[in-house]
Design a protein around this motif. Structure first.
Motif, mmCIF file in Angstrom:
data_model
loop_
_atom_site.group_PDB
_atom_site.id
_atom_site.type_symbol
_atom_site.label_atom_id
_atom_site.label_comp_id
_atom_site.label_asym_id
_atom_site.label_seq_id
_atom_site.Cartn_x
_atom_site.Cartn_y
_atom_site.Cartn_z
ATOM 1 N N GLY A 373 77.602 33.533 36.821
ATOM 2 C CA GLY A 373 77.211 33.247 35.445
ATOM 3 C C GLY A 373 78.146 33.865 34.424
ATOM 4 N N LEU A 374 79.437 33.962 34.755
ATOM 5 C CA LEU A 374 80.378 34.607 33.842
ATOM 6 C C LEU A 374 80.462 33.865 32.515
ATOM 7 N N SER A 375 80.553 34.638 31.450
ATOM 8 C CA SER A 375 80.773 34.093 30.112
ATOM 9 C C SER A 375 82.263 34.061 29.823
ATOM 10 N N GLU A 376 82.615 33.399 28.730
ATOM 11 C CA GLU A 376 84.010 33.375 28.286
ATOM 12 C C GLU A 376 84.386 34.761 27.761
ATOM 13 N N ALA A 377 85.506 35.298 28.246
ATOM 14 C CA ALA A 377 85.979 36.597 27.772
ATOM 15 C C ALA A 377 86.709 36.423 26.443
ATOM 16 N N ASP A 378 86.535 37.382 25.562
ATOM 17 C CA ASP A 378 87.215 37.359 24.263
ATOM 18 C C ASP A 378 88.484 38.200 24.374
ATOM 19 N N ILE A 379 89.634 37.549 24.406
ATOM 20 C CA ILE A 379 90.913 38.228 24.589
ATOM 21 C C ILE A 379 91.619 38.357 23.245
ATOM 22 N N ARG A 403 90.184 32.860 32.498
ATOM 23 C CA ARG A 403 91.092 33.200 33.601
ATOM 24 C C ARG A 403 91.144 34.697 33.887
ATOM 25 N N THR A 404 90.259 35.456 33.289
ATOM 26 C CA THR A 404 90.273 36.903 33.488
ATOM 27 C C THR A 404 89.880 37.242 34.933
ATOM 28 N N PRO A 405 90.179 38.465 35.379
ATOM 29 C CA PRO A 405 89.952 38.829 36.778
ATOM 30 C C PRO A 405 88.507 38.665 37.243
ATOM 31 N N MET A 406 88.363 38.215 38.465
ATOM 32 C CA MET A 406 87.049 38.111 39.112
ATOM 33 C C MET A 406 86.452 39.516 39.229
ATOM 34 N N PRO A 407 85.222 39.730 38.737
ATOM 35 C CA PRO A 407 84.627 41.076 38.803
ATOM 36 C C PRO A 407 83.890 41.290 40.124
ATOM 37 N N TRP A 408 84.405 42.174 40.917
ATOM 38 C CA TRP A 408 83.784 42.487 42.211
ATOM 39 C C TRP A 408 82.915 43.735 42.149
ATOM 40 N N GLN A 410 81.112 46.847 39.569
ATOM 41 C CA GLN A 410 80.740 47.217 38.210
ATOM 42 C C GLN A 410 81.402 48.522 37.776
ATOM 43 N N ASN A 411 81.283 49.542 38.589
ATOM 44 C CA ASN A 411 81.741 50.872 38.185
ATOM 45 C C ASN A 411 83.176 51.124 38.633
ATOM 46 N N ASP A 412 84.044 50.261 38.169
ATOM 47 C CA ASP A 412 85.461 50.369 38.497
ATOM 48 C C ASP A 412 86.245 49.943 37.267
ATOM 49 N N GLU A 413 87.294 50.676 36.963
ATOM 50 C CA GLU A 413 88.051 50.420 35.732
ATOM 51 C C GLU A 413 88.534 48.978 35.659
ATOM 52 N N PHE A 414 88.948 48.458 36.796
ATOM 53 C CA PHE A 414 89.485 47.098 36.811
ATOM 54 C C PHE A 414 88.592 46.137 37.606
ATOM 55 N N ALA A 415 87.310 46.441 37.634
ATOM 56 C CA ALA A 415 86.282 45.574 38.212
ATOM 57 C C ALA A 415 86.498 45.267 39.687
ATOM 58 N N GLY A 416 87.213 46.136 40.408
ATOM 59 C CA GLY A 416 87.454 45.915 41.825
ATOM 60 C C GLY A 416 88.461 44.833 42.111
ATOM 61 N N PRO A 422 95.367 44.847 35.271
ATOM 62 C CA PRO A 422 95.578 43.437 35.622
ATOM 63 C C PRO A 422 96.366 42.699 34.549
ATOM 64 N N TRP A 423 96.833 41.519 34.933
ATOM 65 C CA TRP A 423 97.628 40.689 34.018
ATOM 66 C C TRP A 423 96.820 40.245 32.805
ATOM 67 N N LEU A 424 95.514 40.078 32.975
ATOM 68 C CA LEU A 424 94.568 39.901 31.887
ATOM 69 C C LEU A 424 93.483 40.960 32.047
ATOM 70 N N PRO A 425 92.872 41.410 30.960
ATOM 71 C CA PRO A 425 91.919 42.518 31.076
ATOM 72 C C PRO A 425 90.659 42.144 31.843
#
Length: 537
Positions: A373-379, A403-408, A410-416, A422-425
């Motif tokens: 259910g990911l929403s659009e990220a505001d870059i 196109r932002t990174p797949m979040p694997w 929660q409690n990780d700086e770069f979402a696992g 990452p190339w996008l936040p």
């Protein structure tokens, strides 16, 4: 369901490799990262994966500008990594489809580097070259999707070349039989390697009008669709001559004949034309593409009437063709944001939309992260990577937000996704719905997974006909029928509570997938974004 082709009714999970999983800590996803996550994908209950381009490329358009069709860009790994991915996917029961970008190449492709040098070299006629008008201006008024003129001057030849997309993506001249054969040879390279099919990017753009006629102007009231709002001049024209030419059908016939030599393979065409549904029907007739999808559900239109009209319109034209539908992909704002009611993203709505997509007749493409259910990220502008968004900022922010990174995690700086930036936040609003947070029943992930596994057991949903029933907005209802079995699918597309009496349409129906709906007597009480799949047998 004996002897039914695997692609009919299939759930095809789209992977955008740059953003799926980074295995080597460079901030960019790669093929080994996909291999590591294949068990997760198989567990979702999907049938196939479609991997966006991973071929050698200068990455001006993030892989859709190919410089070598037969090799993996080092950014993503090696051919050996792809072979390993293919083997593991097949062992898990997953089919593997890969992108093929046939209509254009990178300007760094060896074909173009040779073609641009002179008017008489062996590749001179492999791209769309044209002389200027007497005043030096381009040969016609065609426009690029990414903004501005579709013609770029090349001083070596003293001619313009056509680019329907970026200037660094010159269009191949498919009127040249050698180009057609070279494209087919590249496709066969991957067929021999064992892929199960292809998603064909912009497949209706292969041929152009040989007379180079001007596209006619489009009235302002009709300037809409696929994000081409009034601030993009591309919307100012009817694109009758720069794509979707009749010669394309013969090439598609040849492409299908090649796939038929490799049993159990399939071709899915991306189609964007002035009448995409008509083109989709035409391109998926027997002997042509197995599947086609267009952008009708990748727009902002989301009311029940629009969904019904779109499906019925295609069904009326389709004949023996087979549809494929998508609510999101790597080119458009995520559906959880695009179709949000009152501007509020809802996990309940996201779950409902995944079920709705899976109940419409046809195959479906599910973009990575839709199961969360990911929403659009505001870059912010300073972090944008997409040339499309950079050009049209701030009216159109481009495609980076989906196109932002797949979040694997929660409690990780770069979402696992990676151990480095990452190339996008990796945005905070995605971390809170990461895979590891959605292990409990009732989450979007678990609800979607349960539905996809249940859907596999329902031949009616996989292969049945579709017939809509008369319901008032915001309710959408349709029948699916197959070999004497009937299912009624009902969806509340609003954030309000609604009730529906079944007396006139399905007496004594039994709920199979309740979606939060309660039954009182023969009345359905649908909560916000509630749905029900009922058996009427």
């Amino acid at each position: 369901m004996n002897n039914v082709e695997w692609w009919r009714g299939a759930v095809i999970y789209q992977i955008y490799p740059r953003s799926f999983a980074d295995s080597n800590a460079d901030g960019i996803g790669d093929l080994p990262g996909i291999v590591d996550k294949l068990d997760y994908i198989a567990d979702l209950g999907v049938d196939a994966i479609w991997i966006s381009p991973f071929f050698k490329s200068p990455m001006a358009d993030f892989g859709y500008d190919i410089s070598d069709y037969r090799d993996v860009d080092p950014m993503f790994g090696t051919l050996a990594d792809f072979d390993r991915l293919l083997d593991k996917a097949h062992n898990l029961g997953l089919k593997v489809m890969i992108d093929q970008v046939l209509s254009h190449t990178s300007d760094q492709h060896a074909w173009f580097l040779e073609s641009r040098e002179s008017r008489d070299n062996p590749k001179a006629d492999w791209y769309v070259w044209a002389d200027p008008r007497p005043d030096g201006t381009p040969p016609n008024n065609w426009l690029s999707i990414f903004g501005g003129c579709a013609w770029q001057w090349e001083p070596r030849r003293g001619q313009y070349y056509l680019h329907n997309f970026l200037t660094s993506q010159p269009d191949l001249n498919f009127h040249n039989p050698e180009v057609q054969q070279a494209a087919l040879d590249n496709v066969e390279f991957w067929l021999k390697r064992g892929v199960d099919g292809f998603r064909l990017d912009a497949i209706n753009f292969c041929f152009h009008d040989k007379q180079l006629r001007d596209n006619p102007a489009k009235p302002e009231a009709e300037r809409s669709g696929r994000g081409f709002s009034n601030d993009n001049p591309y919307a100012f024209q009817y694109h009758w001559y720069n794509n979707t030419q009749p010669e394309n059908l013969a090439f598609i016939d040849d492409l299908r004949a090649l796939l038929d030599k490799y049993p159990d393979t399939a071709a899915l065409g991306e189609i964007s034309s002035e009448d995409s549904l008509a083109t989709m029907a035409e391109y998926t007739q027997p002997g042509r593409l197995h599947l086609g999808y267009s952008f009708e559900f990748l727009t902002d239109d989301s009311d029940a009437g629009y969904i019904r009209h779109t499906v019925e319109n295609l069904e009326n034209k389709l004949g023996q063709g087979w549809p494929c539908w998508a609510f999101s992909n790597h080119d458009v704002k995520r559906v959880a944001t695009r179709w949000a009611r009152n501007g509020e993203v809802s996990a309940t709505q996201a779950s409902m939309l995944n079920v709705l997509l899976g109940c419409i007749r046809g195959s479906i493409c599910m973009y990575q992260g839709e199961e969360l259910g990911l929403s659009e990220a505001d870059i912010p502008y300073e972090l944008l990577q997409d040339p499309y968004g950079i050009t049209f900022w701030p009216n159109f922010k481009g495609r980076d937000g989906c196109r932002t990174p797949m979040p694997w995690l929660q409690n990780d700086e770069f979402a696992g996704f990676s151990t480095v930036t990452p190339w996008l936040p990796a945005v905070d609003e995605h971390k809170v719905v990461a895979v590891d947070t959605q292990q409990a029943a009732g989450s979007v992930l678990q609800s979607t997974k349960a539905f996809l596994h249940w859907r596999k057991t329902q031949p009616v949903l996989l292969a049945g006909d579709i017939r809509f029933t008369e319901l008032s907005e915001p309710l959408l209802g349709f029948w699916r029928e197959y070999e004497g079995k009937r299912l009624l699918c009902v969806f509340n597309l609003s954030a309000d509570v609604h009730s529906l009496s079944l007396d006139a349409i399905a007496s004594n129906a039994v709920q199979l997938a309740p979606g939060g709906v309660e039954v009182s007597g023969n009345t359905l009480h649908l909560p916000p974004f509630g749905y029900s799949v009922l058996s009427a047998d």
